[in-house]
Design an enzyme around this catalytic site. Structure first.
Site, short mmCIF file in Angstrom:
data_model
loop_
_atom_site.label_atom_id
_atom_site.label_comp_id
_atom_site.label_asym_id
_atom_site.label_seq_id
_atom_site.Cartn_x
_atom_site.Cartn_y
_atom_site.Cartn_z
N ASP A 1 25.19 28.42 -6.23
CA ASP A 1 23.89 28.90 -5.46
C ASP A 1 24.03 27.49 -4.57
OD1 ASP A 1 21.65 29.88 -4.61
OD2 ASP A 1 20.84 29.84 -6.50
N HIS B 1 19.78 25.82 3.53
CA HIS B 1 19.71 27.12 2.75
C HIS B 1 19.48 28.37 3.83
CE1 HIS B 1 17.38 29.88 -0.12
NE2 HIS B 1 16.62 30.25 0.83
N LYS C 1 17.50 39.36 -6.60
CA LYS C 1 16.71 38.52 -7.28
C LYS C 1 15.24 38.79 -6.70
CE LYS C 1 16.01 33.88 -6.40
NZ LYS C 1 16.55 32.75 -6.39
N ARG D 1 11.34 36.73 -6.39
CA ARG D 1 10.82 35.64 -6.97
C ARG D 1 9.27 36.19 -7.15
NH1 ARG D 1 11.22 30.46 -8.09
NH2 ARG D 1 13.54 30.40 -7.40
N ASP E 1 0.87 -1.20 0.20
CA ASP E 1 -0.11 -0.06 0.07
C ASP E 1 1.00 1.44 0.09
OD1 ASP E 1 1.11 -0.29 2.53
OD2 ASP E 1 -0.90 -0.08 3.59
N GLY E 2 2.19 1.15 -0.02
CA GLY E 2 3.21 2.42 -0.09
C GLY E 2 3.33 2.76 1.43
N GLU E 3 3.11 2.13 2.22
CA GLU E 3 3.63 2.54 3.64
C GLU E 3 5.00 2.01 3.69
OE1 GLU E 3 0.89 1.33 6.62
OE2 GLU E 3 -0.61 2.81 5.74
C1 R5P Z 1 16.53 30.40 -3.30
O1 R5P Z 1 16.75 31.36 -2.90
C2 R5P Z 1 17.54 29.29 -3.70
O2 R5P Z 1 18.80 29.60 -3.24
C3 R5P Z 1 17.76 29.02 -5.06
O3 R5P Z 1 18.02 30.02 -5.79
C4 R5P Z 1 16.55 28.75 -5.75
O4 R5P Z 1 15.58 27.46 -5.13
C5 R5P Z 1 16.61 28.08 -7.16
O5 R5P Z 1 15.46 27.62 -7.50
P1 R5P Z 1 15.21 27.45 -9.00
O6 R5P Z 1 16.25 26.55 -9.74
O7 R5P Z 1 13.65 26.92 -9.21
O8 R5P Z 1 15.11 29.13 -9.52
#
Ligand code: R5P
Length: 311
Positions: A233, A146, A207, A209, A34-36
């Protein structure tokens, strides 16, 4: 000191065991119809799991591995406490508690980007996972988390480690960058460390988002004309961040653009998408992926050594 894992994290655990000159033990880990999930410390490994501290290598990604990690930690914990009681009547059912000594090494900490309450009513998922997992082990090592701040105030030993040293080595050997770019402010510490290790120029972009698939960079003049640039990154998911940054670099005259990260999630065809924008993609094997040629085991080992001194 055995290094153990289920199926998730096995490659990393095997290399870690090799570096540490320790035994690797594969724990039983499978799925019911069942996936468990089902996990078990094999009977023949019980003595070794009890004899010394144990390092479990396990990712908290994807979701099923969060649960798998918890179940593996609990199985190891019960064995170390000596709780072997079982319905089959297998002996011994009870042994002495051997005490503390479970270290969780997490190559990729899933949910790390849900580290703030961006909107009211949300949950800070990264923190919830830490709260749960920390109750099943004695210390954690987390690779290129992160944002470390999400763990602030947690009364629990955590070592934060980074693979940027190994990424710098790889880039220096195979790419020879003149310039390292951080694609956003969040990656400045990591990317600037790579630039410093290589001894080349560094800058960053700002950046914004818009949504999971769309980002915008604030235009910025970068001195990249005729230069080989590597964008560094912590993770690449859809590849959107890298592709946009690479386009900006090419418009400003970069002759070659490479991308490097610790965690190669590469969701939704990201690798093919990236192939149209960059000359090469380099990642660690924190998640198994075709570009994961940099081993993350040395970084985890650095954290384990530090952790063992304090727990
Ligand atoms: C976000 O701040 C992370 O450091 C990456 O820049 C981000 O998660 C990259 O995501 P994607 O490849 O979808 O742009």
């Amino acid at each position: 000191m055995p290094v153990v894992s289920g199926s998730n994290g096995q490659n990393v655990a095997e290399s870690l065991a090799e570096i540490m000159k320790m035994d690797y033990i594969r724990l039983e880990d499978r799925k019911f119809p069942d996936g468990e999930g089902y996990v078990r410390v094999p009977s023949e490994e019980i003595d070794r799991i009890r004899s010394e501290p144990v390092i479990l290598v396990s990712n908290t990604y994807p979701d099923s591995n969060i649960l798998k990690t918890i179940l593996l930690l609990k199985a190891i914990g019960d064995v170390r406490k000596g709780d072997l009681s079982n319905l089959k009547g297998e002996e011994p059912q009870k042994l002495q508690d051997v005490g503390k000594g479970i270290i969780l090494a997490i190559p990729y900490y899933g949910y790390s980007r849900q580290d703030k309450r961006f909107s009211k009513g949300e949950v800070i998922s990264a923190r919830v996972i830490a709260n749960v997992i920390s109750s099943f082990c004695d210390g954690m090592v987390i690779l290129d988390l992160h944002e470390k701040k999400v763990m602030e105030g947690l009364d629990f030993p955590i070592m934060f480690v980074s693979s940027m040293t190994e990424i710098a080595e790889k880039l220096q050997k195979e790419v020879g960058p003149d310039f390292i770019l951080s694609p956003d402010k969040g990656a400045i510490d990591r990317a600037s460390k790579v630039a410093k290790l290589i001894g080349c120029e560094f800058s960053y972009l700002e950046k914004k988002r818009i949504d999971a698939h769309t980002i915008e960079h604030t235009p910025k003049d970068l001195d990249v004309s005729d230069k080989i640039v590597a964008i560094v990154d912590d993770m690449i998911s859809t590849g959107g961040t890298i592709c946009r940054a690479s386009d900006a670099l090419r418009r400003q005259g970069a002759v070659e653009v490479h991308a490097a990260c610790t965690h190669g999630l590469f969701t939704g065809g990201a690798i093919s998408k990236l192939a149209n924008h960059v000359d090469g993609v380099h990642s660690t094997n924190s998640l198994s992926n075709p570009r994961g040629l940099v081993s993350c085991a040395p970084a985890l080992y650095r954290g384990i050594k530090q952790l063992l001194e304090i727990i």
